[in-house]
Design a protein around this motif. Structure first.
Motif, PDB file in Angstrom:
ATOM      1  N   PRO A 118       0.806  -1.227   0.000  1.00 32.01           N
ATOM      2  CA  PRO A 118       0.000   0.000   0.000  1.00 32.01           C
ATOM      3  C   PRO A 118       0.835   1.270   0.000  1.00 32.01           C
ATOM      4  O   PRO A 118       0.457   2.262  -0.630  1.00 32.01           O
ATOM      5  N   ILE A 119       1.988   1.251   0.685  1.00 34.16           N
ATOM      6  CA  ILE A 119       2.830   2.446   0.741  1.00 34.16           C
ATOM      7  C   ILE A 119       3.437   2.742  -0.624  1.00 34.16           C
ATOM      8  O   ILE A 119       3.402   3.885  -1.117  1.00 34.16           O
ATOM      9  N   VAL A 120       3.999   1.738  -1.260  1.00 32.13           N
ATOM     10  CA  VAL A 120       4.611   1.933  -2.577  1.00 32.13           C
ATOM     11  C   VAL A 120       3.558   2.304  -3.614  1.00 32.13           C
ATOM     12  O   VAL A 120       3.789   3.165  -4.475  1.00 32.13           O
ATOM     13  N   SER A 121       2.393   1.673  -3.544  1.00 33.88           N
ATOM     14  CA  SER A 121       1.337   1.963  -4.513  1.00 33.88           C
ATOM     15  C   SER A 121       0.871   3.409  -4.407  1.00 33.88           C
ATOM     16  O   SER A 121       0.680   4.089  -5.421  1.00 33.88           O
ATOM     17  N   ARG A 122       0.673   3.886  -3.183  1.00 30.33           N
ATOM     18  CA  ARG A 122       0.279   5.283  -3.000  1.00 30.33           C
ATOM     19  C   ARG A 122       1.387   6.222  -3.475  1.00 30.33           C
ATOM     20  O   ARG A 122       1.131   7.244  -4.125  1.00 30.33           O
ATOM     21  N   SER A 123       2.626   5.882  -3.178  1.00 31.43           N
ATOM     22  CA  SER A 123       3.759   6.695  -3.627  1.00 31.43           C
ATOM     23  C   SER A 123       3.837   6.723  -5.150  1.00 31.43           C
ATOM     24  O   SER A 123       4.216   7.740  -5.744  1.00 31.43           O
ATOM     25  N   ALA A 124       3.482   5.620  -5.799  1.00 28.92           N
ATOM     26  CA  ALA A 124       3.507   5.570  -7.262  1.00 28.92           C
ATOM     27  C   ALA A 124       2.521   6.563  -7.853  1.00 28.92           C
ATOM     28  O   ALA A 124       2.825   7.234  -8.858  1.00 28.92           O
ATOM     29  N   ASP A 125       1.324   6.668  -7.257  1.00 27.72           N
ATOM     30  CA  ASP A 125       0.361   7.656  -7.735  1.00 27.72           C
ATOM     31  C   ASP A 125       0.872   9.080  -7.554  1.00 27.72           C
ATOM     32  O   ASP A 125       0.562   9.969  -8.352  1.00 27.72           O
ATOM     33  N   MET A 126       1.660   9.308  -6.509  1.00 24.88           N
ATOM     34  CA  MET A 126       2.097  10.661  -6.182  1.00 24.88           C
ATOM     35  C   MET A 126       3.398  11.050  -6.872  1.00 24.88           C
ATOM     36  O   MET A 126       3.540  12.174  -7.360  1.00 24.88           O
ATOM     37  N   TYR A 127       4.372  10.121  -6.908  1.00 22.82           N
ATOM     38  CA  TYR A 127       5.722  10.491  -7.335  1.00 22.82           C
ATOM     39  C   TYR A 127       6.158   9.869  -8.659  1.00 22.82           C
ATOM     40  O   TYR A 127       7.197  10.236  -9.195  1.00 22.82           O
ATOM     41  N   GLY A 128       5.407   8.927  -9.177  1.00 19.30           N
ATOM     42  CA  GLY A 128       5.777   8.306 -10.444  1.00 19.30           C
ATOM     43  C   GLY A 128       5.800   6.798 -10.334  1.00 19.30           C
ATOM     44  O   GLY A 128       6.412   6.233  -9.423  1.00 19.30           O
TER      45      GLY A 128
END
Length: 656
Positions: free
Chosen positions: A69-79
């Motif tokens: 969940p952390i990486v997935s949310r970061s992917a939406d935000m940072y690439g």
């Protein structure tokens, strides 16, 4: 806007992108299965107990649950590509640490870092949505889901061969090499998506969720070993429950949550995730039971006494079947929709498990039964991200898929614990050894079939509209840009809850966004053009306007001016009554609000939520009272009162 030939030539081909992203599924499966054949030997190799050695699986499970969940949310935000590179780099680092560490502690650390590979799946699927043409989307997602099966099928025999030929460290060197090659391929082939949602990362939400997931999955994975009624397991379950009880209201209140629970709570997403948990449970039982049955001694009456490598090779047909049926899954989704594909896949799994109850006396029957279950798994797994992406905002596809992957992993963890509990409780004695009886296997087969059947029931409640996937056209994938803005009241304060919806001028949906606590929204538009944008906030008249998007102006605010209200006037003998008390009460008796009329006899309430209410008026001098019933929907209402003569002081009934 059609995609130019120049852009087509310069960019990587959809087939190349699909191949690289699909390979990430293979890597994830390898990380999960490579150490399984070595678990019986690791206590001797590392000088630890069998319970300690099981941490080599548990550590990866916990890391993947926290990271996804952390990486997935970061992917939406940072690439998205950026986060894939980060995950692969961490995985490669973990593989090298495990290979050279030489001790149990370093091996656990390495396996923990390898768990980051699990986040590759939801992020990779989201990149497919952003970059692939519509007609290739379903089959690409299906292929990526299928590689999970082929990776699991190949990982077991490959680990055995490497261990016997080159030693246990070789499996980690191979992992490092595979991860390095995939990392280079991602950098060279996969483009970075322009669809991002800038904002503040929810560190507090991520921390609480991580702790809750770690406690929950640790209690599930260790419950059989430590005892389900033991103090550590009960304490872990209690900790998970308390942390989730804190996390849910926090996520509903925070401006930019780690997980948008309002979107996740919508029926299409919620029921898809429920079905995913059940499918994950049913799927994992197939992998756990098949290799075990093939390796059990023939003296049991149902085992076949195969070694680890041969038993692993018997799983290859299942993995190959998943790859072969990937295009079939894509076609089912394209023609009939994701809901039908999910029901079809779960139904095939039911057939596979029921057949395994009655046909088990030959290796061929075991392989056929396992393969049928794998085919159903491939179809169902392909449908899940399709259903999710069809109903969530484009700017949240990675985090939504990440939550879906997390739910599936909870299902697989629960399956592992349930299988272990059943196999140890229904046993038989062969010589001096206690082994599970075939009745235990039958119990698990029926349990998995029931889980698949329950997933069908959950899928039935997915709205039919959610079955049709809404990927971009080829033109969209080339030029998608994120437009942000705010939904504001006349005094420029943020309005929430609110939703912004974007349509083509011919009525085709483009994207939508739920407004956060600060009034911010983000939508992805398919390049320059004319769009119809609609903003709707609770208690306010909606606003629609045409947005001529030039491809450069990435900010569009909405100022809602007309507040919905319940208003009216109070008069006596034709004259306005000032300072009359007007009270709004729910039909069930609860007080909502009270106000007094102004000098002109007027009053107003912000429009309450839809329902049945009673409005009362009390004259300030004569104390004449009037009460009226009314039903409120989402429209402003005018309700006038005429005060009764002094001698009446009665209640004026008005029908609802």
């Amino acid at each position: 806007m059609p995609r130019s030939n120049a852009n087509t030539k310069r960019g990587p081909s959809p087939s190349a992108i699909t191949a690289v992203l699909a390979l990430s599924g293979t890597v994830v499966a390898l990380m999960q299965t490579l150490v399984v054949p070595l678990l019986p030997d690791f206590p001797r190799i590392l000088g630890v107990t069998a319970d300690d050695a099981s941490w080599l699986v548990t550590a990866t499970l916990l890391a993947s649950a926290v990271a996804t969940p952390i990486v997935s949310r970061s992917a939406d935000m940072y690439g998205k590509r950026k986060m894939m590179v980060v995950c692969l780099a961490i995985m490669v680092t973990g593989s090298v640490i495990a290979a050279v560490g030489g001790s149990f502690l370093w091996l656990v650390i390495g396996r923990t870092l390898q768990g980051f590979a699990s986040a590759l799946i939801p992020v990779g699927i989201s990149i497919m949505r952003d970059e692939l043409p519509k007609e290739k989307m379903g089959s690409a997602v299906a292929l990526m889901s299928a590689t999970l099966g082929i990776g699991s099928a190949l990982g077991l025999p490959m680990a055995g061969v490497l261990y016997e030929s080159l030693g246990w460290a070789s499996i980690f060197w191979v992992s490092a090499a595979a991860g390095t090659l995939l990392l280079l391929a991602v950098v060279l082939v996969v483009p970075e998506s322009k669809v991002r949602t800038p904002g503040r990362f929810d560190f507090a939400g991520a921390l609480v969720l991580s702790a809750a997931l770690a406690a929950l999955l640790l209690s599930i994975s260790k419950g059989g070993t430590w005892g389900w009624g033991s103090e550590p397991v009960l304490l872990l379950f209690l900790t998970a429950a308390i942390l989730l009880a804190v996390w849910v209201p926090y996520e509903l209140k925070v401006s930019q949550p780690m997980v948008d629970l309002r979107t996740s709570g919508r029926r299409p997403v919620l029921m898809t995730n429920v079905a995913s948990l059940l499918i994950g449970f049913a799927m994992f039982a197939n992998m756990l039971l098949t290799t075990q049955q093939l390796q059990l001694p023939t003296a049991t009456g149902y085992g076949f006494g195969l070694n680890v490598i041969t038993a692993g090779l018997c799983m290859v047909p299942s993995g190959l079947a998943m790859v072969i049926f990937a295009p079939v899954s894509g076609r089912i989704i394209r023609v009939f929709g994701g809901k039908s594909a999910l029901i079809a896949g779960a139904s095939v799994m039911i057939v596979g498990y029921v057949s395994r109850v009655f046909f088990y006396d030959s290796i061929a029957w075991v392989i056929i039964g396992s393969t049928v279950v794998s085919v159903g798994t491939a179809i169902a797994y392909a449908a899940m991200p399709t259903l999710i992406m069809g109903v969530v905002p484009i700017t949240e596809t990675a985090s939504a898929n990440g939550l879906n992957s997390l739910v599936r992993s909870i299902g697989t963890s629960t399956s592992s614990a349930a299988v272990a509990a059943v196999l140890t409780s229904v046993s038989m004695t062969v010589g001096a050894v206690h082994l599970p009886s075939f009745e235990a296997f039958k119990d698990v087969f029926w349990l998995a079939a029931l889980a698949a059947a329950a997933s069908v029931l959950a899928a039935v409640f997915i709205p039919r509209a959610a079955a049709a996937h809404r990927p971009p056209t080829p033109a969209v994938a080339a030029t998608e840009l994120v437009v942000q803005g705010r939904v504001l009241a006349p005094d420029h304060r943020p309005l929430t809850p609110a939703v912004v919806t974007v349509l083509q001028t011919d009525g085709e949906p483009v994207d939508w966004s739920r407004v956060d606590a600060e009034g911010n929204y983000s939508v992805a538009l398919p390049g320059a053009g004319r769009y119809l944008m609609v903003a709707n906030a609770g208690g306010w008249a909606p606003m629609a306007e045409v947005f001529d998007f030039d491809g450069l102006t990435l900010q569009q605010n909405f100022l809602l001016r007309d507040r919905l209200e319940l208003s009216g006037s109070v008069s006596a003998g034709g004259e306005p009554v000032a300072s009359a008390m007007v009270t709004l009460i729910q039909a069930s008796g609860e007080h909502v609000a009270t106000t007094r009329t102004d000098d002109d006899g007027g009053y107003a309430f912000p429009l309450p939520v839809a329902g049945r209410y009673v409005v009362t008026m009390l004259h300030p001098v004569t104390h004449g009272a009037v009460a009226k019933k009314l039903a409120i929907d989402n429209r402003s209402i005018t309700l006038d009162f005429a005060a009764p003569p002094v001698e009446e002081k009665s209640t004026e009934p008005v029908g609802a």
